[in-house]
Design an enzyme around this catalytic site. Structure first.
Site, PDB file in Angstrom:
ATOM      1  N   ARG A 141      41.054 -14.735 -30.608  1.00  0.00           N
ATOM      2  CA  ARG A 141      42.186 -14.394 -31.470  1.00  0.00           C
ATOM      3  C   ARG A 141      42.158 -15.120 -32.809  1.00  0.00           C
ATOM      4  O   ARG A 141      42.817 -14.727 -33.755  1.00  0.00           O
ATOM      5  CB  ARG A 141      43.499 -14.711 -30.731  1.00  0.00           C
ATOM      6  N   HIS A 193      29.812 -27.028 -23.235  1.00  0.00           N
ATOM      7  CA  HIS A 193      28.457 -26.493 -23.372  1.00  0.00           C
ATOM      8  C   HIS A 193      28.385 -25.717 -24.681  1.00  0.00           C
ATOM      9  O   HIS A 193      28.502 -24.487 -24.697  1.00  0.00           O
ATOM     10  CB  HIS A 193      28.130 -25.592 -22.182  1.00  0.00           C
ATOM     11  N   HIS A 215      31.974 -20.122 -27.969  1.00  0.00           N
ATOM     12  CA  HIS A 215      33.152 -20.717 -27.322  1.00  0.00           C
ATOM     13  C   HIS A 215      33.367 -22.123 -27.884  1.00  0.00           C
ATOM     14  O   HIS A 215      34.058 -22.275 -28.884  1.00  0.00           O
ATOM     15  CB  HIS A 215      33.067 -20.683 -25.794  1.00  0.00           C
ATOM     16  N   GLU A 275      26.622 -30.357 -22.200  1.00  0.00           N
ATOM     17  CA  GLU A 275      25.513 -29.590 -21.648  1.00  0.00           C
ATOM     18  C   GLU A 275      24.859 -28.756 -22.744  1.00  0.00           C
ATOM     19  O   GLU A 275      25.526 -28.332 -23.688  1.00  0.00           O
ATOM     20  CB  GLU A 275      26.005 -28.620 -20.565  1.00  0.00           C
ATOM     21  N   THR A 316      25.484 -16.946 -19.557  1.00  0.00           N
ATOM     22  CA  THR A 316      25.705 -18.201 -18.850  1.00  0.00           C
ATOM     23  C   THR A 316      24.364 -18.690 -18.305  1.00  0.00           C
ATOM     24  O   THR A 316      23.410 -17.913 -18.214  1.00  0.00           O
ATOM     25  CB  THR A 316      26.727 -18.019 -17.700  1.00  0.00           C
ATOM     26  N   HIS A 351      28.002 -24.675 -11.055  1.00  0.00           N
ATOM     27  CA  HIS A 351      27.851 -23.247 -11.329  1.00  0.00           C
ATOM     28  C   HIS A 351      28.413 -22.436 -10.167  1.00  0.00           C
ATOM     29  O   HIS A 351      27.867 -22.429  -9.070  1.00  0.00           O
ATOM     30  CB  HIS A 351      26.406 -22.825 -11.599  1.00  0.00           C
ATOM     31  N   GLY A 383      34.092 -24.806 -14.334  1.00  0.00           N
ATOM     32  CA  GLY A 383      34.803 -24.229 -15.472  1.00  0.00           C
ATOM     33  C   GLY A 383      35.403 -22.876 -15.160  1.00  0.00           C
ATOM     34  O   GLY A 383      36.621 -22.730 -15.035  1.00  0.00           O
TER      35      GLY A 383
END
Length: 237
Positions: A18, A43, A50, A70, A100, A190, A213
């Site tokens: 946004r 990460h 992100h 990471e 990912t 993960h 996460g």
């Protein structure tokens, strides 16, 4: 006790969708700490889709728990880590366009490269972890490269868990035993979730840290962040 490090990448994804600063990534990280998380993981990727590089600097200035960064050790990432000096850096072999991380390092093939990179980080007092598949040989070569810890890539465990938890966890127990025999610390991450985390922890009680996460942030949409972190911590008792 196994520490819970909350990966806040998905919070940054929502913010970036946004524009602006809502949700506030730094405030969410501080709230995670307040609610009991013992670490924060980010990460950053080259395209900053992100977590942004500036977020890393902003977080370093205020976090009170362990900070884990990471990423793939390309030059830009390495420069960031060496400037920020987090508690831990986790080396992950993901390509720039990956959605990912989906595999660990071939530590045997990349032994020379990893040895050099790990040496640079350890000279600055940064604990270094290497993301690996649950294979004894990959753990062994991570130790040869000088890693302090390995992080077991747990997606195969999560995928197989519903069919047979015992079968799913077996290679991870063996890899974890190899790490312990070599004096390596042990992380895992993960697709760990409220469904499968407790069982893994019961089978491998010496995990130092889990990094979670996506599942945790999804759970927080229904349960709230404080209650979600409480439930994950309960899995690690």
């Amino acid at each position: 006790m196994t520490k819970l490090s909350v990966n806040i990448n998905k919070v940054a994804t929502l913010r970036n969708a946004r524009g602006g600063n809502n949700p506030d990534v730094v405030q969410v990280a501080l709230d995670c700490e307040k609610f009991g998380a013992q670490g924060i993981t980010v990460h950053p990727r080259p395209d900053e889709r992100h977590i942004r590089y500036q977020d890393v600097y902003d977080l370093k200035a205020v976090l009170r728990t362990e900070f884990n960064i990471e990423g793939n050790p390309v030059d830009k990432f390495n420069d960031l880590v060496l400037k920020v000096r987090p508690t831990q850096v986790t080396l992950v072999p993901d390509a720039p366009d990956q959605i990912t991380s989906n595999a660990g390092w071939d530590t045997k093939k990349n032994l020379s490269f990893l040895t050099e990179i790990i040496g640079e980080f350890k000279e600055k007092g940064i604990r270094t972890s290497v993301f690996v598949n649950a294979e004894a040989e990959m753990v062994e070569y991570a130790a040869k490269a000088g890693a302090d810890r390995v992080e077991l890539y747990t997606e195969p465990y999560a995928s197989a868990y519903a069919g047979s938890p015992e079968v799913a966890v077996r290679p991870f127990v063996e890899a974890a035993r190899t790490a312990r025999s070599l004096g390596l610390g042990l992380n895992a991450g993960h697709d760990l979730s409220l469904e499968n985390l407790k069982y893994m922890h019961e089978q491998i009680g010496w995990i130092d840290e889990v990094s979670i996460g996506h599942a945790l942030i999804c759970d927080a949409l229904y349960l709230g962040l404080e209650e979600t972190i409480k439930r994950y911590l309960e899995c690690l008792k």
